[in-house]
Scaffold this motif. Structure first.
Motif, mmCIF file in Angstrom:
data_model
loop_
_atom_site.group_PDB
_atom_site.id
_atom_site.type_symbol
_atom_site.label_atom_id
_atom_site.label_comp_id
_atom_site.label_asym_id
_atom_site.label_seq_id
_atom_site.Cartn_x
_atom_site.Cartn_y
_atom_site.Cartn_z
ATOM 1 N N THR A 44 0.821 -1.206 0.000
ATOM 2 C CA THR A 44 0.000 0.000 0.000
ATOM 3 C C THR A 44 0.857 1.258 0.000
ATOM 4 O O THR A 44 0.609 2.193 -0.787
ATOM 5 N N THR A 45 1.857 1.318 0.873
ATOM 6 C CA THR A 45 2.692 2.519 0.927
ATOM 7 C C THR A 45 3.489 2.697 -0.365
ATOM 8 O O THR A 45 3.657 3.814 -0.851
ATOM 9 N N ASP A 46 3.938 1.591 -0.947
ATOM 10 C CA ASP A 46 4.663 1.671 -2.218
ATOM 11 C C ASP A 46 3.762 2.207 -3.324
ATOM 12 O O ASP A 46 4.176 3.033 -4.142
ATOM 13 N N LEU A 47 2.513 1.741 -3.336
ATOM 14 C CA LEU A 47 1.607 2.184 -4.392
ATOM 15 C C LEU A 47 1.248 3.659 -4.235
ATOM 16 O O LEU A 47 1.250 4.423 -5.205
ATOM 17 N N PHE A 48 0.938 4.092 -3.008
ATOM 18 C CA PHE A 48 0.627 5.508 -2.793
ATOM 19 C C PHE A 48 1.814 6.387 -3.174
ATOM 20 O O PHE A 48 1.651 7.449 -3.781
ATOM 21 N N PHE A 49 3.011 5.941 -2.837
ATOM 22 C CA PHE A 49 4.206 6.711 -3.191
ATOM 23 C C PHE A 49 4.357 6.810 -4.707
ATOM 24 O O PHE A 49 4.650 7.877 -5.252
ATOM 25 N N THR A 50 4.133 5.706 -5.410
ATOM 26 C CA THR A 50 4.222 5.699 -6.873
ATOM 27 C C THR A 50 3.178 6.609 -7.491
ATOM 28 O O THR A 50 3.461 7.370 -8.435
ATOM 29 N N GLN A 51 1.959 6.566 -6.957
ATOM 30 C CA GLN A 51 0.898 7.420 -7.496
ATOM 31 C C GLN A 51 1.181 8.892 -7.219
ATOM 32 O O GLN A 51 0.888 9.754 -8.059
ATOM 33 N N LEU A 52 1.757 9.194 -6.071
ATOM 34 C CA LEU A 52 2.147 10.574 -5.775
ATOM 35 C C LEU A 52 3.176 11.074 -6.781
ATOM 36 O O LEU A 52 3.095 12.204 -7.266
ATOM 37 N N GLN A 53 4.130 10.226 -7.111
ATOM 38 C CA GLN A 53 5.169 10.617 -8.064
ATOM 39 C C GLN A 53 4.603 10.903 -9.449
ATOM 40 O O GLN A 53 5.173 11.683 -10.209
ATOM 41 N N SER A 54 3.484 10.274 -9.787
ATOM 42 C CA SER A 54 2.915 10.437 -11.125
ATOM 43 C C SER A 54 2.018 11.664 -11.252
ATOM 44 O O SER A 54 1.587 11.999 -12.353
ATOM 45 N N LEU A 55 1.731 12.363 -10.129
ATOM 46 C CA LEU A 55 0.886 13.551 -10.199
ATOM 47 C C LEU A 55 1.654 14.705 -10.835
ATOM 48 O O LEU A 55 2.791 14.980 -10.480
ATOM 49 N N ASP A 56 1.017 15.391 -11.780
ATOM 50 C CA ASP A 56 1.646 16.533 -12.428
ATOM 51 C C ASP A 56 1.791 17.692 -11.442
ATOM 52 O O ASP A 56 0.892 17.987 -10.659
ATOM 53 N N GLY A 57 2.927 18.371 -11.495
ATOM 54 C CA GLY A 57 3.113 19.594 -10.721
ATOM 55 C C GLY A 57 3.655 19.403 -9.321
ATOM 56 O O GLY A 57 3.745 20.356 -8.553
ATOM 57 N N TYR A 58 4.033 18.159 -8.950
ATOM 58 C CA TYR A 58 4.537 17.917 -7.603
ATOM 59 C C TYR A 58 5.897 17.219 -7.653
ATOM 60 O O TYR A 58 6.117 16.332 -8.473
ATOM 61 N N ALA A 59 6.799 17.648 -6.769
ATOM 62 C CA ALA A 59 8.048 16.922 -6.543
ATOM 63 C C ALA A 59 7.876 16.182 -5.219
ATOM 64 O O ALA A 59 7.521 16.793 -4.209
ATOM 65 N N VAL A 60 8.112 14.883 -5.202
ATOM 66 C CA VAL A 60 7.783 14.059 -4.043
ATOM 67 C C VAL A 60 9.041 13.621 -3.306
ATOM 68 O O VAL A 60 10.004 13.142 -3.905
ATOM 69 N N ILE A 61 9.038 13.823 -1.989
ATOM 70 C CA ILE A 61 10.132 13.391 -1.123
ATOM 71 C C ILE A 61 9.626 12.250 -0.251
ATOM 72 O O ILE A 61 8.597 12.378 0.410
ATOM 73 N N ASP A 62 10.326 11.132 -0.247
ATOM 74 C CA ASP A 62 9.909 9.965 0.518
ATOM 75 C C ASP A 62 10.333 10.125 1.976
ATOM 76 O O ASP A 62 11.507 10.060 2.313
ATOM 77 N N ARG A 63 9.362 10.321 2.861
ATOM 78 C CA ARG A 63 9.642 10.490 4.285
ATOM 79 C C ARG A 63 8.962 9.397 5.109
ATOM 80 O O ARG A 63 8.639 9.590 6.278
#
Length: 225
Positions: free
Chosen positions: A5-24
């Motif tokens: 679940t956490t891996d999938l949410f992280f992957t989906q966050l990365q695919s959103l346009d306009g956001y840079a994602v930091i894994d915390r």
């Protein structure tokens, strides 16, 4: 299940346009680890008597937003992850899919309001004044869309859940196999008078793919009715 679940949410966050994602995920959240300008997000998932409840939480600049939905099974939480995140972040920031609120002029969107057609497998596209709308396919499926305008350039994106019926050009078995993991459908068009033309990014047949389809672009032309 938790790691999936956490891996999938992280992957989906990365695919959103306009956001840079930091894994915390491995960092204990505190005021020191949260940036004032960044969005901090986490999901809370609880088992219910007849399903699962997923509550998404996000905060930015002292603002807080949450969104809670009930699902018949755990897998549906994962399928709905991207659209749920987009909705949550839009309610927090007041924008659509991470785009700047100033990027689209309301008057420009209003000029597009109305009914459009042109694609063989689409009955009609209805664009509303508020920058939203929907696509009605000839097979009866309905897709919600968000509309952005920058000068003569128009970007239209799928909003909401995945649906194999959004790919009527594909064999049904291929559409069913690929729909759940496909990127959101997007049109990049140029408007000229009562016509819009450009490309549509969607699933296309690909004999070299193990699933029979891959993301690709096709030429499209729309005409105002």
């Amino acid at each position: 299940m938790l790691k999936m679940t956490t891996d999938l949410f992280f992957t989906q966050l990365q695919s959103l346009d306009g956001y840079a994602v930091i894994d915390r995920r491995d960092t204990l959240f505190s005021a020191d680890t949260a940036s004032v300008s960044n969005i901090s997000f986490y999901a809370e998932i609880q088992e219910d008597a007849d399903g699962w409840v997923c509550t998404l939480h996000a905060t930015q600049n002292g603002k807080y937003a949450n969104s809670s939905k009930k699902y018949a099974n755990y897998y549906k939480i994962l399928l709905d992850a991207k659209s749920s995140l987009e909705t949550l972040f839009s309610s927090l920031t007041g924008t659509s899919s991470g785009a700047s609120a100033a990027a689209t002029s309301a008057s420009d969107v209003e000029k597009l309001a109305g009914t459009w057609s042109g694609e063989p497998q689409i009955d009609k596209v209805v664009i509303l004044r508020g920058g939203r709308g929907f696509v009605i396919f000839r097979n009866g499926a309905s897709m919600n869309i968000a509309v952005e305008v920058r000068g003569s350039s128009v970007t239209i994106r799928q909003v909401g859940k995945f649906n194999a019926s959004f790919y009527p050009e594909l064999p049904r078995s291929t559409a069913l196999q690929n729909a759940d993991t496909a990127p959101l459908i997007e049109w990049n068009l140029t408007i000229s008078g009562n016509t819009m033309s450009g490309t549509k990014t969607t699933l296309v047949e690909d004999s070299g793919s193990t699933t029979g389809a891959a993301s690709g672009t096709v030429e499209v032309n729309w005409l105002r009715r």
